[in-house]
Scaffold this motif. Structure first.
Motif, PDB file in Angstrom:
ATOM      1  N   PRO A 123      35.223  61.898  38.679  1.00 49.87           N
ATOM      2  CA  PRO A 123      35.733  61.159  40.161  1.00 49.87           C
ATOM      3  C   PRO A 123      34.958  60.612  41.119  1.00 49.87           C
ATOM      4  N   SER A 124      33.567  60.657  41.048  1.00 47.31           N
ATOM      5  CA  SER A 124      32.420  60.201  41.883  1.00 47.31           C
ATOM      6  C   SER A 124      32.119  58.445  41.138  1.00 47.31           C
ATOM      7  N   PHE A 125      32.911  58.446  40.309  1.00 44.83           N
ATOM      8  CA  PHE A 125      32.519  56.953  39.496  1.00 44.83           C
ATOM      9  C   PHE A 125      33.709  56.036  39.914  1.00 44.83           C
ATOM     10  N   ASP A 126      33.443  54.925  40.324  1.00 44.49           N
ATOM     11  CA  ASP A 126      34.593  53.910  40.883  1.00 44.49           C
ATOM     12  C   ASP A 126      34.328  52.519  40.457  1.00 44.49           C
ATOM     13  N   VAL A 127      35.297  51.974  39.702  1.00 40.69           N
ATOM     14  CA  VAL A 127      35.403  50.793  39.289  1.00 40.69           C
ATOM     15  C   VAL A 127      36.651  50.008  39.957  1.00 40.69           C
ATOM     16  N   LYS A 128      36.273  49.042  40.777  1.00 41.95           N
ATOM     17  CA  LYS A 128      37.631  47.895  41.112  1.00 41.95           C
ATOM     18  C   LYS A 128      37.713  46.759  40.513  1.00 41.95           C
ATOM     19  N   ARG A 129      39.079  46.440  40.244  1.00 49.48           N
ATOM     20  CA  ARG A 129      39.252  45.285  39.392  1.00 49.48           C
ATOM     21  C   ARG A 129      39.318  43.996  39.988  1.00 49.48           C
ATOM     22  N   LEU A 130      39.494  43.953  41.415  1.00 51.69           N
ATOM     23  CA  LEU A 130      39.310  42.682  42.282  1.00 51.69           C
ATOM     24  C   LEU A 130      39.785  41.585  41.585  1.00 51.69           C
ATOM     25  N   PRO A 131      41.181  41.338  41.488  1.00 53.03           N
ATOM     26  CA  PRO A 131      41.633  40.110  40.938  1.00 53.03           C
ATOM     27  C   PRO A 131      41.296  38.957  41.731  1.00 53.03           C
ATOM     28  N   SER A 132      40.994  37.509  41.093  1.00 54.53           N
ATOM     29  CA  SER A 132      40.876  36.409  41.987  1.00 54.53           C
ATOM     30  C   SER A 132      39.483  36.430  42.930  1.00 54.53           C
ATOM     31  N   SER A 133      38.740  37.159  42.385  1.00 55.14           N
ATOM     32  CA  SER A 133      37.240  37.429  43.514  1.00 55.14           C
ATOM     33  C   SER A 133      36.078  36.631  43.190  1.00 55.14           C
ATOM     34  N   ASP A 134      36.371  35.375  42.655  1.00 56.01           N
ATOM     35  CA  ASP A 134      35.225  34.543  42.250  1.00 56.01           C
ATOM     36  C   ASP A 134      34.123  35.083  41.460  1.00 56.01           C
ATOM     37  N   GLY A 135      34.581  35.892  40.507  1.00 58.02           N
ATOM     38  CA  GLY A 135      33.505  36.624  39.536  1.00 58.02           C
ATOM     39  C   GLY A 135      33.638  37.886  39.381  1.00 58.02           C
ATOM     40  N   LEU A 136      33.959  38.555  40.426  1.00 54.32           N
ATOM     41  CA  LEU A 136      33.992  39.973  40.256  1.00 54.32           C
ATOM     42  C   LEU A 136      35.388  40.609  39.715  1.00 54.32           C
ATOM     43  N   GLN A 137      36.113  39.629  39.491  1.00 57.27           N
ATOM     44  CA  GLN A 137      37.309  40.120  38.550  1.00 57.27           C
ATOM     45  C   GLN A 137      36.911  40.097  37.042  1.00 57.27           C
ATOM     46  N   PHE A 138      35.925  39.728  36.762  1.00 65.90           N
ATOM     47  CA  PHE A 138      35.277  39.781  35.362  1.00 65.90           C
ATOM     48  C   PHE A 138      34.049  40.533  35.165  1.00 65.90           C
ATOM     49  N   ILE A 139      33.116  40.658  36.044  1.00 66.37           N
ATOM     50  CA  ILE A 139      32.102  41.445  36.153  1.00 66.37           C
ATOM     51  C   ILE A 139      32.156  42.608  37.090  1.00 66.37           C
ATOM     52  N   ARG A 140      33.107  43.328  36.850  1.00 67.06           N
ATOM     53  CA  ARG A 140      33.644  44.424  37.764  1.00 67.06           C
ATOM     54  C   ARG A 140      32.448  45.486  38.205  1.00 67.06           C
ATOM     55  N   THR A 182      50.945  12.801  41.267  1.00 65.78           N
ATOM     56  CA  THR A 182      51.297  12.469  40.187  1.00 65.78           C
ATOM     57  C   THR A 182      50.608  13.277  39.006  1.00 65.78           C
ATOM     58  N   ILE A 183      49.659  13.691  39.421  1.00 68.12           N
ATOM     59  CA  ILE A 183      48.889  14.893  38.376  1.00 68.12           C
ATOM     60  C   ILE A 183      49.406  16.282  38.687  1.00 68.12           C
ATOM     61  N   TYR A 184      49.326  16.668  39.844  1.00 67.60           N
ATOM     62  CA  TYR A 184      49.650  18.062  40.144  1.00 67.60           C
ATOM     63  C   TYR A 184      50.789  18.038  41.467  1.00 67.60           C
ATOM     64  N   PRO A 185      52.037  17.632  40.923  1.00 67.42           N
ATOM     65  CA  PRO A 185      53.165  17.614  41.937  1.00 67.42           C
ATOM     66  C   PRO A 185      53.631  18.870  42.682  1.00 67.42           C
ATOM     67  N   ALA A 186      53.508  19.651  41.962  1.00 64.45           N
ATOM     68  CA  ALA A 186      53.646  21.300  42.665  1.00 64.45           C
ATOM     69  C   ALA A 186      52.520  21.822  43.154  1.00 64.45           C
ATOM     70  N   GLY A 187      51.160  21.209  43.331  1.00 65.57           N
ATOM     71  CA  GLY A 187      49.951  21.919  43.477  1.00 65.57           C
ATOM     72  C   GLY A 187      49.499  22.449  42.377  1.00 65.57           C
ATOM     73  N   PHE A 188      48.379  23.271  42.651  1.00 66.58           N
ATOM     74  CA  PHE A 188      47.429  23.744  41.661  1.00 66.58           C
ATOM     75  C   PHE A 188      47.022  24.922  41.985  1.00 66.58           C
ATOM     76  N   SER A 189      46.750  25.718  41.039  1.00 64.92           N
ATOM     77  CA  SER A 189      45.952  26.955  41.171  1.00 64.92           C
ATOM     78  C   SER A 189      44.958  26.725  40.211  1.00 64.92           C
ATOM     79  N   PRO A 190      43.713  26.595  40.599  1.00 67.74           N
ATOM     80  CA  PRO A 190      42.701  26.611  39.528  1.00 67.74           C
ATOM     81  C   PRO A 190      42.498  27.775  38.555  1.00 67.74           C
ATOM     82  N   ASP A 191      42.161  27.529  37.500  1.00 70.02           N
ATOM     83  CA  ASP A 191      41.874  28.652  36.479  1.00 70.02           C
ATOM     84  C   ASP A 191      40.351  28.805  36.249  1.00 70.02           C
ATOM     85  N   GLU A 192      40.101  29.808  36.839  1.00 70.71           N
ATOM     86  CA  GLU A 192      38.577  30.146  36.592  1.00 70.71           C
ATOM     87  C   GLU A 192      38.269  31.228  35.675  1.00 70.71           C
TER      88      GLU A 192
END
Length: 801
Positions: free
Chosen positions: A82-99, A314-324
């Protein structure tokens, strides 16, 4: 008032334990307790157990670690402790991978991680608050024999980082072959995961062993998302454009990893044994970051004369969400020789080298300032952490006539060399192209690469010596003194000590307590690494630089930066432990941890023309380009208080065997001084103190009968607070408590094979929605202390020969 409340909670806890112990003593069904396993964490006494230890140590068996659907050690511990906590943090510039994994709500790098009692290296990634912690996910869970968690300060025994405690992963030594295959998926229909693993070994000629473990995991991404408000508006304004719904995922990243571990030992003669272990992990993860709206991101979606005919629409007509994403390679190798032929004197000489290499990448993006010459995919550079340790340890059992038994005298020394390296990314990931003069954004959009001016290699060395005495004053009373002196090349000397005692009221009940000082040394990465980006002033046409500088940088020092000093702690704990002959055992511990000089990011300082001219006149290199800077600093102090309650009970029930385990944790953290107590930082202070639940609990029941094993687990998380900033100020949302139920049923097919069907969060419960983040498409808070993806079911097949 707070101290009164803490005493009341402690009194209630002790009362509960007394009632529980009395009730259990009256149980009609008795069962002999299993022999206690000797522990090796928090002590250098070779016969110490959980019951006889002077500090609280939890032992997680391999069976417990693998009783969850997760293939990651950090996630498994978050479920069980219970005293051990891990957050998943989606889309957090790296913390979503190295939690970040935290113990007792302290910084992730305030928990020391060891493998087989040897320090395991930290990750190369620095979090936003400066934390640089070990990535537990890099260690194979199948290779684990057991995990020992010391819930007490231990810097006087092990050195830097052991403020909250120590996680010691003991690799399996069983040479018998075993393998497993597991598939899982969320009820929502995404996150499909495949896990495969095998472990086996050979018995060596002189009685030693060599055990190899290999694991593979492939997990698809999840998405708990609705369409962003701005994306819906963009679709309405441009009905002929097909806009994805949603334009951006918020959820777990797509992940693929392979891990291996080798554990070897072999007696050389009657007195000495050679040993070693190695771990290696390679993985790739990626996910979306924020969507770019063509109608509002004019620094990207802009046509300019310098690039005739080029239009990003002409490349991203609907905008873009970069894939990090990140490609990570992690490895550790340790080898040594230890003396084991004497009951009174043993020694251990070892060397240990570990490295973490994280290469970030960004796909589906653009460096708009390069126009048509910009690539769409970028390698952002490498962050590399390497550590080399040499240890010499010895234990002498000193027989003195005035003690009840021999005094355990442990002493030794350690040499450490820690190196941090930043390697530049693709030039296009950080370049300021010709389009910048006309207002087009420079660098890879979403996450700039490491520039050649940021690249470099820095190291830090340290030497330490320690003495640890554990004396049986009487048959019932033990006392311990641990002393450690350490010298670092970057900041100088630090001395720490620990005093511990234990008194056995009866053969089954004891009380214990300790007081210790500790420290967390600044790493070469924290001291030297920078995170900056460049652009072009469209009026002056001068390149400008902003971002985080090293506190050693003269520009940062102009604004008050100083070389980082160690974070320091004082820890006091007191508790009791009990065991019975009818299968009921447990412990309760109350603690207080004061930490001073904690790391944080400074405010952002604007470099005005007057300041810039002053810096240039002083001859500061590169001063002419800076516009806004910040840096890591020793900023504030905290006080953490808590209670840990752990219990277990085993008994025969009917034709089967019932096992019950439970744990409860109360944690309260307060900021006592520093910039966080000012009105300007009221939001940060509130989130720091209330951003994780104060009350957490876990209870597991397992019933084995014939070929079946049924497991049920309840996980409880108390209320907590989150915040989001907007144009009208910070808005807080208080999330209520949550309880999740995990279940599994295992059937033993024959003597060697079994199959398990299970579900984590079998009720498919979700927390409250993140009301004030909904405009970005977020359904559930990114900062939740639990998985917000709903129920997850799995099927596992195991083979043991």
């Amino acid at each position: 008032m707070a101290s009164v409340a803490l005493r009341r909670r402690a009194l209630l806890t002790v009362s509960f334990l007394t009632l529980a112990l009395t009730g259990a003593a009256k149980a009609q069904t008795m069962a002999a307790a299993a022999p206690e396993e000797v522990i090796s964490t928090g002590t250098r006494e070779s016969t110490q157990t959980q019951f006889t230890a002077l500090s609280p140590v939890d032992v997680m068996s391999a069976e417990a670690v693998r009783s969850t659907s997760s293939g990651s050690i950090d996630q498994a511990l978050a479920t069980l402790v219970p005293s051990f906590d891990v957050k998943r943090l989606p889309s957090s510039d790296g913390l979503q991978f190295i939690r970040p994994a935290t113990l007792n709500n302290l910084s992730p790098d305030m928990t020391l991680v060891m493998v087989n009692g040897k320090r395991f290296h930290r990750s190369a990634f620095l979090g936003s608050n400066g934390s640089q912690a070990t990535d537990l996910a890099q260690i194979s869970s199948l290779a684990t024999g057991r995990i020992e968690i010391l819930r007490d300060g231990a810097s006087a025994q092990y050195g830097s980082d052991a403020i909250a405690g120590v996680v010691n992963i003991i690799l399996a030594q069983d040479t018998a072959f075993q393998a497993y295959g597991q598939t899982s998926q969320y009820y929502h229909g995404d996150g499909f995961t495949v896990q495969l693993g095998a472990r086996g070994g050979i018995d060596l000629p002189n009685g030693g062993h060599a055990v190899l473990s290999v694991e593979y995991l492939k997990a698809n991404e999840t998405s708990r998302t609705h369409q962003r408000d701005d994306a819906a508006a963009f679709q309405a304004a441009h009905p002929t454009i097909s806009v994805p719904n949603p334009v951006q995922r918020w959820g777990n990243p797509d992940m693929q990893t392979i891990k291996a571990a080798l554990d070897v030992s072999e007696p050389l003669n009657d007195y000495a044994e050679a040993y070693g272990f190695a771990t290696i992990a390679a993985g790739r993860q990626h996910n979306d970051i924020n969507w770019r709206n063509p109608d509002t991101n004019t620094s990207v979606y802009k046509t300019v004369a310098i690039f005739p005919g080029f239009d990003l629409r002409t490349i991203y007509p609907a905008g873009f969400s970069p894939d990090e994403g990140v490609n990570a390679l992690d490895s550790q190798l340790a080898a040594g020789v230890r003396h084991k032929g004497s009951d009174d004197f043993t020694w251990d000489l070892s060397a240990n080298y570990g490295v973490n290499n994280s290469q970030f990448f960004l796909n589906r993006s653009i460096n708009a300032s390069l126009g048509p010459n910009s690539p769409r995919n970028f390698k952002l550079g490498h962050q590399v952490e390497s550590e080399f340790d040499v240890n010499a340890d010895a234990v002498y059992r000193w027989h003195l006539p005035f003690f009840a038994d021999a005094v355990n005298v442990a002493f030794g020394g350690e040499y450490r060399d820690e190196t941090y390296q930043m390697k530049a990314g693709d030039p296009a990931s950080y370049q300021v192209g010709p389009g910048a003069a006309l207002g087009l954004a420079s660098a890879s959009n979403g996450f700039p690469g490491i520039a050649d001016t940021q690249a470099g290699t820095w190291d830090q060395t340290s030497y330490a010596g320690y003495l640890d005495l554990q004396a049986p004053i009487t048959e019932a009373w033990q006392f311990e003194v641990a002393l450690r002196d350490e010298n670092y090349s970057d900041f100088g000397n630090t001395f720490n000590y620990k005093l511990g005692t234990r008194y056995e009221i009866s053969p089954n009940i004891a009380v214990r307590g300790s007081y210790s000082t500790g420290f967390k040394a600044p790493t070469p990465g924290q001291l030297n690494a920078t995170s900056t980006s460049q652009g072009l002033d469209t009026v002056t046409l001068q390149v400008f630089t902003n971002g985080r500088l090293s506190p050693l940088n003269p520009v940062a020092q102009f604004f008050g930066a100083k070389p980082l000093q160690p974070e320091e702690s004082q820890t006091a704990s007191f508790g009791g432990v009990w065991q019975t002959d009818f299968g009921f055992s447990g412990s309760v511990d109350v603690y207080k941890i004061d930490v001073t000089k904690r790391f944080a990011s400074s405010p952002t300082f604007t470099v005005t023309p007057a300041v810039r001219n002053q810096l240039i006149a002083s001859g500061v290199p590169g001063a002419s380009t800076f516009t806004a800077v910040n840096f890591f600093t020793n900023d504030f102090n905290t006080m953490t208080r808590g209670i840990d309650l752990v219990g277990s009970y085993a008994t025969d029930m009917g034709d089967g065997r019932l096992r019950l385990t439970g744990a409860y944790s109360y944690i309260s953290t307060k900021v006592t001084s520093g910039s966080l107590i000012t009105a300007a930082n009221a939001t940060q202070k509130k989130i720091f103190e209330q951003g994780v639940p104060q009350h957490n609990a876990s209870a597991t029941a397992t019933y084995d009968i014939d070929a079946f094993s049924l497991m049920g687990r309840v996980r409880y998380y108390g209320p907590w607070t989150d915040s989001t900033g907007n144009t009208t100020g910070d808005i807080f949302q208080r999330f209520g408590s949550m309880a999740f139920i995990d279940v599994s049923l295992t059937y033993q097919l024959n003597d060697t094979a079994s199959i398990r069907l299970g579900a984590d969060n079998v009720g498919n419960f979700y927390p409250e929605k993140a009301t004030f983040q909904a405009s970005r498409g977020i359904d559930y808070s990114r900062n939740a202390p639990y998985d917000v993806n709903g129920g997850n079911y799995y099927l596992r097949y195991e083979l043991k020969l």
